[in-house]
Design a protein around this motif. Structure first.
Motif, short mmCIF file in Angstrom:
data_model
loop_
_atom_site.label_atom_id
_atom_site.label_comp_id
_atom_site.label_asym_id
_atom_site.label_seq_id
_atom_site.Cartn_x
_atom_site.Cartn_y
_atom_site.Cartn_z
N PHE A 111 0.46 -1.29 0.28
CA PHE A 111 0.27 -0.46 0.05
C PHE A 111 1.02 1.12 0.13
O PHE A 111 2.43 1.08 0.50
N ASN A 112 0.07 2.65 -0.37
CA ASN A 112 0.91 4.00 -0.45
C ASN A 112 1.73 3.72 0.99
O ASN A 112 2.95 4.66 0.87
N GLU A 113 0.65 3.72 2.03
CA GLU A 113 1.69 3.56 4.00
C GLU A 113 1.98 2.55 3.94
O GLU A 113 2.68 3.03 5.26
N GLY A 114 2.58 1.31 3.31
CA GLY A 114 2.96 0.66 3.57
C GLY A 114 3.46 -0.66 3.46
O GLY A 114 2.40 -0.67 2.42
N VAL A 115 3.01 -1.97 3.91
CA VAL A 115 3.08 -3.02 3.55
C VAL A 115 1.73 -3.93 4.69
O VAL A 115 1.78 -3.72 5.71
N MET A 116 0.67 -4.23 3.99
CA MET A 116 0.02 -5.97 4.78
C MET A 116 1.06 -7.06 4.56
O MET A 116 1.44 -6.89 3.30
N TYR A 117 1.01 -8.14 5.54
CA TYR A 117 2.05 -9.24 5.44
C TYR A 117 0.59 -10.22 5.85
O TYR A 117 0.00 -9.27 7.81
N LEU A 118 0.11 -10.91 5.31
CA LEU A 118 -0.81 -11.87 5.85
C LEU A 118 0.09 -13.57 7.00
O LEU A 118 1.25 -13.72 5.83
N ILE A 147 -2.59 -13.98 10.02
CA ILE A 147 -3.67 -13.24 10.79
C ILE A 147 -2.95 -11.57 9.70
O ILE A 147 -1.49 -11.75 9.62
N TRP A 148 -3.47 -10.75 9.58
CA TRP A 148 -2.98 -9.86 9.06
C TRP A 148 -2.29 -8.55 9.60
O TRP A 148 -3.32 -8.60 11.08
N PHE A 149 -1.43 -7.84 9.63
CA PHE A 149 -0.36 -6.57 9.81
C PHE A 149 -0.11 -6.33 9.68
O PHE A 149 0.35 -6.27 8.32
N PHE A 150 -0.37 -4.61 9.82
CA PHE A 150 0.54 -3.84 8.78
C PHE A 150 1.25 -2.99 9.00
O PHE A 150 1.81 -2.97 10.78
N ASN A 151 2.47 -3.06 8.50
CA ASN A 151 4.28 -2.24 9.19
C ASN A 151 3.86 -0.55 8.07
O ASN A 151 3.96 -0.45 6.49
N GLU A 152 3.51 0.23 8.74
CA GLU A 152 3.81 1.73 8.25
C GLU A 152 5.40 1.88 7.64
O GLU A 152 5.97 1.10 8.24
N ASN A 153 5.43 2.66 6.46
CA ASN A 153 6.97 3.26 5.84
C ASN A 153 7.30 4.25 6.78
O ASN A 153 8.57 4.60 6.66
N THR A 154 5.87 5.47 7.93
CA THR A 154 6.88 6.53 8.70
C THR A 154 7.08 6.37 9.59
O THR A 154 7.68 7.05 10.49
N ALA A 155 6.62 5.51 10.59
CA ALA A 155 7.21 5.49 11.92
C ALA A 155 7.05 4.03 12.22
O ALA A 155 6.75 2.88 11.76
N ASP A 156 8.88 3.51 13.15
CA ASP A 156 9.21 2.45 13.38
C ASP A 156 8.02 2.14 14.65
O ASP A 156 7.88 0.92 15.21
N ALA A 157 7.39 2.77 15.37
CA ALA A 157 6.24 1.86 16.43
C ALA A 157 5.63 1.44 15.58
O ALA A 157 4.95 0.75 16.34
N GLY A 158 5.44 1.38 13.99
CA GLY A 158 4.24 1.19 13.40
C GLY A 158 5.13 -0.11 13.21
O GLY A 158 4.24 -0.82 11.39
N ILE A 159 6.13 -0.60 12.90
CA ILE A 159 6.77 -1.47 12.18
C ILE A 159 6.48 -2.78 13.64
O ILE A 159 6.95 -2.76 14.04
N TYR A 160 5.66 -4.60 12.60
CA TYR A 160 4.57 -4.78 13.36
C TYR A 160 5.74 -6.14 12.76
O TYR A 160 5.85 -7.05 13.55
N VAL A 161 6.26 -6.95 11.75
CA VAL A 161 7.07 -8.20 10.90
C VAL A 161 8.28 -7.48 11.16
O VAL A 161 8.41 -6.69 10.15
#
Length: 64
Positions: A27-34, A44-58
């Protein structure tokens, strides 16, 4: 990271969970991983944001 890679997933608990990437959706804002986890074999889907380390789950699992 790519499909079938072993990864670590940050969840609400303190401990990282190990899983396997089954699908990837960019996605523009990051990547979804199943991610397939032992207790959730269908994934389960997890979303990694491109702009914030706090939004990195995988994250990639380091090789042993």
């Amino acid at each position: 990271m790519k499909i079938n890679d072993s990864v670590l997933v940050k969840t609400d608990g303190e401990q990282m969970r190990e899983g396997i990437i089954r699908l990837i959706e960019p996605f523009n804002e990051g990547v979804m991983y199943l991610i397939e986890l032992p207790e959730y074999p269908t994934g389960i889907w997890f979303f990694n944001e491109n702009t914030a380390d706090a939004g990195i789950y995988v994250i990639p699992k380091e090789s042993d």
